[in-house]
Each structure stands twice: as structure tokens, then as C-alpha cells.
Design an enzyme around this catalytic site. Structure first.
Site, mmCIF file in Angstrom:
data_model
loop_
_atom_site.group_PDB
_atom_site.id
_atom_site.type_symbol
_atom_site.label_atom_id
_atom_site.label_comp_id
_atom_site.label_asym_id
_atom_site.label_seq_id
_atom_site.Cartn_x
_atom_site.Cartn_y
_atom_site.Cartn_z
ATOM 1 N N LYS A 146 -5.242 -7.173 10.682
ATOM 2 C CA LYS A 146 -5.132 -5.866 11.358
ATOM 3 C C LYS A 146 -6.928 -5.681 11.324
ATOM 4 C CE LYS A 146 -4.251 -0.830 9.738
ATOM 5 N NZ LYS A 146 -4.036 0.086 8.436
ATOM 6 N N ASP B 206 -9.894 4.088 9.931
ATOM 7 C CA ASP B 206 -8.922 4.909 10.342
ATOM 8 C C ASP B 206 -8.896 6.252 9.488
ATOM 9 O OD1 ASP B 206 -6.632 5.428 9.709
ATOM 10 O OD2 ASP B 206 -6.037 3.934 8.803
ATOM 11 N N LYS C 110 -6.076 11.921 7.402
ATOM 12 C CA LYS C 110 -6.378 11.644 6.058
ATOM 13 C C LYS C 110 -6.968 13.158 5.606
ATOM 14 C CE LYS C 110 -6.086 6.914 6.443
ATOM 15 N NZ LYS C 110 -4.983 6.481 5.310
ATOM 16 N N ASP D 91 -10.723 -0.696 6.665
ATOM 17 C CA ASP D 91 -9.161 -0.800 7.192
ATOM 18 C C ASP D 91 -9.114 -2.023 8.336
ATOM 19 O OD1 ASP D 91 -6.551 0.261 7.097
ATOM 20 O OD2 ASP D 91 -6.984 1.233 8.425
ATOM 21 N N ASP E 11 -1.012 8.082 11.349
ATOM 22 C CA ASP E 11 -1.824 7.303 10.154
ATOM 23 C C ASP E 11 -1.452 6.486 10.071
ATOM 24 O OD1 ASP E 11 -3.970 6.854 8.402
ATOM 25 O OD2 ASP E 11 -3.166 8.333 6.955
ATOM 26 N N GLU F 181 -0.445 3.785 11.681
ATOM 27 C CA GLU F 181 -1.677 2.506 13.132
ATOM 28 C C GLU F 181 -1.467 1.081 12.930
ATOM 29 O OE1 GLU F 181 -3.140 3.640 10.621
ATOM 30 O OE2 GLU F 181 -4.749 2.703 10.698
ATOM 31 N N ARG G 273 0.278 -1.224 12.211
ATOM 32 C CA ARG G 273 1.707 -1.461 12.060
ATOM 33 C C ARG G 273 1.561 -1.622 13.776
ATOM 34 N NH1 ARG G 273 5.350 1.966 8.777
ATOM 35 N NH2 ARG G 273 3.834 2.181 7.361
HETATM 36 N N1 BES Z 1 -4.735 1.291 6.758
HETATM 37 C C1 BES Z 1 -3.665 2.408 5.609
HETATM 38 C C2 BES Z 1 -3.512 2.252 4.648
HETATM 39 C C3 BES Z 1 -4.533 2.282 3.336
HETATM 40 C C4 BES Z 1 -4.744 3.063 2.695
HETATM 41 C C5 BES Z 1 -5.487 0.896 2.608
HETATM 42 C C6 BES Z 1 -5.019 3.510 1.429
HETATM 43 C C7 BES Z 1 -6.483 1.315 1.862
HETATM 44 C C8 BES Z 1 -5.730 2.686 1.076
HETATM 45 C C9 BES Z 1 -2.987 2.735 6.742
HETATM 46 O O1 BES Z 1 -3.037 2.471 7.914
HETATM 47 C C10 BES Z 1 -2.582 3.888 6.630
HETATM 48 O O2 BES Z 1 -2.667 5.482 6.778
HETATM 49 N N2 BES Z 1 -0.649 3.404 6.114
HETATM 50 C C11 BES Z 1 0.313 5.228 5.431
HETATM 51 C C12 BES Z 1 1.043 4.528 6.422
HETATM 52 C C13 BES Z 1 2.373 5.757 6.175
HETATM 53 C C14 BES Z 1 1.871 6.850 7.182
HETATM 54 C C15 BES Z 1 3.738 5.465 6.596
HETATM 55 C C16 BES Z 1 -0.048 5.171 3.797
HETATM 56 O O3 BES Z 1 -0.316 4.179 3.137
HETATM 57 O O4 BES Z 1 -0.381 6.437 3.184
HETATM 58 ZN ZN ZN Z 2 -4.684 2.017 8.937
HETATM 59 MN MN MN Z 3 -3.369 4.876 8.715
#
Ligand code: BES
Ligand code: ZN
Ligand code: MN
Length: 500
Positions: A268, A273, A280, A291, A350, A352, A354
Site C-alpha cells: 500500500k 491519508d 479523519k 500510510d 477512508d 482507500e 483496499r
Molecule cells: N490508513 C488507515 C488505517 C490506519 C489507521 C493505519 C490508524 C494506522 C493507524 C486506513 O486507510 C483507514 O483509514 N482505515 C479505516 C477503515 C474503515 C473506515 C473501514 C479504519 O481503520 O478506520
Molecule cells: Zn489508509
Molecule cells: Mn484511510
């Protein structure tokens, strides 16, 4: 830092410091430690007897001597209890010693390998562990600090002492392997440490170009127009909100005698992000420069695999883009068509990672791989489930998962498996598309992987969620606080193991 293997006795070292070891509670000192003890008239015995230094794990004692020992100082580091000793503790011990010496202003030090353990690990592995521990423990990210550049303390040279001529080759080989792996981990840490304004998708592509030139790899960078022609609708949807040009990076390494087959790594590469339209909260949003940690690990692993000349065909795929809100950005409710042809309803912009991985995984299948491994800072849920030191592992192939676990045990990068039962697919069913990009609050790491699984089909595949360990807020024995470079050592070891 220069690392040199020297055929020399500990008694003959004229460096700024000699680094020696002791097991907690052992009556007998290690043979080489004892020889220095005798030479200095019992200096080490005395500090142990006094109770000031017991050899507890990572405990240190600095000794100055005036007798026949030509080294200016001796630094003792505790190895902890002999029965609890591990390769990972050895890395930590070496790191601790090197850090203390660096902070003292020592420029050159020498150290023997810990003795009496070759029953449990090879000399080559011990030498590799020493180099990894010392170098990884001394890592600093200083390129953006303009002040006090000259004043910063740095070790110039480490001598690894080995007096047995018949052992020299193994020690040299281990040290060299260690150095090559460390270079990769340093690269990954640098990439993750660099902020989003500097480490853009364009810079990621430049880094890949540098690796390709240096290691003779084939590089393909798909620009947005190429991605459009290919039909990478998922990757491009994420990229739409950003003014930074997105880059879909493909690095190919063809090892000689590559009878071991083809492995594709997908990382990734979100260089920042923000969450996009589903933005966020602003506190700690700055951490989202991390990220692209999966992508960084993939690029670094290709570099190391090529330098170690592993006999395998290895492909690294890193879709790189920012995830930002704007008038052009993709929106909740949108339905996009991925490279595979499958449609995805966007519930949140968010989720993104996947999406870009979906197209990355589909592209990976063109190489007819024997295995696909993806690395991603995919879900905050993974930190909730496993904490911030552990990589979550999910996949569709028991043998591949076992291989990953074995590699993780060797490198000390903790990996824990989560289930990927068919039941979870239910959560990402969409009313209007083939799937949706979020499965609700429960089992967030698993539903993320469940979406990915739809893009690999039957190819043996493992997904590693590195959201937790990609960086650390507290310094760990050989991982100073900040970017960890997680995944590089794991993947390299897995591939070395694969080809043996
Ligand atoms: N990059 C984030 C995941 C993340 C969060 C990594 C905190 C490290 C620390 C990812 O893109 C994300 O935002 N995931 C969301 C998914 C959800 C909206 C289904 C998450 O984990 O909240
Ligand atoms: Zn992310
Ligand atoms: Mn995200």
C-alpha cells in the site's frame, strides 16, 4: 558506519572501546570476557562481585582499565538469563551496547560474537544478528534537521573479532547479509519517516528508479493515463482528489536459476491519508504520512533480494497516491469499477487502501505467481485487536501462512493470524454493487482482508496488516522510536528460506 570482520584476539584490540557480554547469574564468564578479565587483573570479576553489574538483560557497565589491555574502555552488556536467550535478545544487546558507546562519543569499537551458542544458532546467524542489532539500533532520521549537523555523535567503525581462521568465512557471510538487509530496512524507515510533502507518489517512483538502476531491475511506472487505459478504476478513484500525480509502480527482479518460482509483493503506497471526503479527525492525522509503509517495505525488499542475488523471480507492485478531499474527489455512495471488472460501492472514502490494493492484486495475477503477499497499513482495527507491535495476518493458504510465521519467528517481527472464514463476506455485501468497501464496526481487519480476497481468487495469498508496527512511539531495543521498517526483514527471510 563501516563494519569489518577482523582476525584478531580480544587482547590485541586498540579501539576506543571493547564491547563484551555476560549472562546473568552465570558463575563462569564467557571465555573471551574472562581473558580480558584476567588481563585487567580482575576488573570484570570485581564489578560482578560488587553486585553493580549482574548481566541482567540490556544492563550495562562501563569499565576503565590501566593494566595490559590496549582498548581504552570496556563496555559490558548483560545478555539476561542464559536459558531465556534468543536471537532477538542478541540483536537488542548489540544495539544497547552500540547506543551507549555512540552516546559516549566513541568512534571505533570492537566486539567478539557471543560464545557457546552455536548449538542453537549458526555462527553466520549470530554475526548477522550482531550487524542487524548494532546498525538498526543506531538508526536516526536527521536529514531534515539543519542545526548542529557536525555535533551529532556517530560511530565510524565496528570491528567484529573472530580468531578462528576456519570461522572467518561464516562470520563474514553473516555480516555481509546483515549489512545488505539493514540497508533495506534503513531505506524503508527513511521513506516512512519522510513527510507527505516530500515523499510524494512521484518521489516513490524516483526511489523505485534508483533501486532499479542500482540493482538492474525492470521498472514500469504506470501514469494515471496508463492506469485509465488499463481500467484501474479503484486505484484512480482514490487518486482523483489529489493534485499530486499518482504512480502505479512495478519492479521486477529475475533471479538466476529461478526454479523457486514467482512471488509478487504488493504494498500500500498512500503517501498521505486524510480520509478523503470521509475526512479523519485532525488530531494525529499527521501520522497518516506512514500510510505508505507497506509500499516502502516492498521496494526495500526488492532491493535486498536483488543484492543478495536470491534465485527467485520477484515482482513488487506499489500503487501510490494521496487520499485527499477536493471538488474532484470520489465520494461516499459512488460505485467504481475495479481492474478486475468487479464493482465496489464506496461507503467511506477512508477505506482507500483496499481499493488501491484491489487493483494491485489484480495486476499481480498477470505474473502467474506461486504466491502473492500484500503489506498494508490497512486498518485501525488491527491496532485495537492486536496492539501496536503486532502484524495481523490473514490469507487463503495454510502453507504460505506457516512460512510467514516461521520467518517472523526468526526476525522477531511479531505476526498473529486472524481468521478469514467465508461468514465475513456477508458484511461487505452491497445492495447495488458486487461489494462495498466497508463492513461495519465489527471485525474491521477481517472484512478489509475479505474484500482483498476477492481479487486474488485461488492464488496462494497472504495479507499482512502493519497498521500497528509501522512505527513506534517508544524506542524498542533495536528500533529507535519512529518508523520501524517492519516487513523488510520478514519478507527477505521468507524469500531466503523459500529458495533454500
Ligand atoms: N490508513 C488507515 C488505517 C490506519 C489507521 C493505519 C490508524 C494506522 C493507524 C486506513 O486507510 C483507514 O483509514 N482505515 C479505516 C477503515 C474503515 C473506515 C473501514 C479504519 O481503520 O478506520
Ligand atoms: Zn489508509
Ligand atoms: Mn484511510
Amino acid at each position: 558506519m563501516k563494519i569489518l570482520v577482523e582476525k584478531k584476539r580480544v587482547e590485541a584490540v586498540r579501539a576506543d572501546a571493547l564491547l563484551l557480554y555476560h549472562f546473568e547469574g552465570e558463575k563462569a564468564q564467557l571465555p573471551k570476557t574472562e581473558r580480558i578479565d584476567r588481563l585487567t587483573g580482575g576488573l570484570i570479576r570485581e564489578v560482578i562481585k560488587s553486585g553493580d553489574f549482574k548481566g541482567g538483560l540490556y544492563q550495562t557497565a562501563l569499565l576503565y582499565n590501566h593494566k595490559g589491555n590496549p582498548a581504552k574502555r570496556i563496555l559490558m552488556v548483560g545478555l539476561g538469563k542464559k536459558g531465556e536467550f534468543t536471537l532477538d535478545r542478541w540483536r537488542g544487546t548489540a544495539a544497547k551496547g552500540a547506543q551507549v558507546l555512540r552516546d559516549l562519543g566513541v568512534k571505533i569499537f570492537a566486539t567478539p560474537l557471543v560464545e557457546g551458542l552455536t548449538q542453537r544458532m549458526s555462527l553466520e546467524t549470530i554475526a548477522q544478528g550482531l550487524v542487524e542489532g548494532v546498525s538498526l539500533g543506531l538508526y536516526e532520521f536527521n536529514e531534515l534537521k539543519t542545526r548542529n549537523r557536525e555535533k551529532r555523535r556517530k560511530v565510524d567503525k565496528m570491528f567484529i573479532l573472530e580468531e578462528e581462521p576456519r570461522n572467518l568465512h561464516a562470520v563474514q557471510r553473516g555480516a555481509l547479509t546483515g549489512e545488505t538487509i539493514v540497508q533495506g530496512v534503513y531505506l524503508a524507515r527513511d521513506l516512512v519517516s519522510r513527510p507527505g510533502n516530500l515523499q510524494t507518489p512521484t518521489m516513490m517512483a524516483r526511489t523505485a528508479e534508483g533501486i532499479a538502476k542500482e540493482c538492474g531491475l525492470k521498472l514500469t511506472v504506470l501514469e494515471e493515463r496508463d492506469a485509465k487505459r488499463e481500467g484501474m478504476g479503484a486505484f484512480l478513484a482514490v487518486a482523483r482528489g489529489s493534485d499530486e500525480p499518482a504512480k502505479f509502480i512495478v519492479l521486477e527482479y529475475e533471479g538466476r536459476g529461478n526454479s523457486s518460482g514467482t512471488v509478487v509483493l504488493v504494498g500500500k503506497g498512500i503517501t498521505f491519508d486524510s480520509g478523503g471526503i470521509s475526512i479523519k479527525p485532525s488530531d494525529r492525522m499527521q501520522l497518516m504520512k506512514n500510510d505508505m509503509g507497506g509500499g516502502a517495505a516492498v521496494l526495500a525488499t526488492l532491493q535486498v533480494a536483488a543484492k543478495l542475488r536470491l534465485p527467485i523471480r520477484l515482482v513488487g507492485i506499489v500503487p501510490c497516491t494521496e487520499n485527499l478531499p477536493s471538488g474532484k474527489a470520489y465520494k461516499p455512495g459512488d460505485v467504481i469499477t475495479s481492474l478486475s471488472g468487479q464493482t465496489i460501492e464506496i461507503v467511506t472514502t477512508d477505506a482507500e487502501g483496499r481499493l488501491i490494493l484491489a487493483d494491485g492484486l489484480t495486476y499481480a495475477r498477470r505474473f502467474k505467481p506461486d504466491a502473492i503477499i500484500d503489506l498494508a497499513t490497512l486498518t485501525g482495527s488491527c491496532i485495537i485487536a492486536l496492539g501496536d507491535r503486532v502484524t495481523g495476518m490473514l490469507g487463503n493458504n495454510g502453507r504460505l501462512k506457516t512460512r510467514v510465521k516461521r520467518a517472523a519467528e526468526f526476525t522477531g517481527e511479531k505476526v498473529w493470524e486472524l481468521p478469514l472464514w467465508e461468514d465475513y463476506q456477508e458484511q461487505i455485501k452491497s445492495d447495488i454493487a458486487d461489494m462495498k468497501n466497508m463492513g461495519g464496526r465489527s471485525a474491521g481487519t477481517i472484512t478489509g482482508a475479505a474484500l482483498l480476497s476477492r481479487f486474488v481468487d485461488k492464488t496462494p495469498w497472504v495479507h499482512l496488516d502493519i497498521a500497528g508496527p509501522v512505527f513506534t512511539e517508544k524506542s524498542l531495543p533495536y528500533i529507535p522510536k519512529g518508523a520501524t521498517g517492519v516487513g523488510v526483514r520478514l519478507l527477505v527471510h521468507l524469500l531466503r528460506d523459500w529458495t533454500q
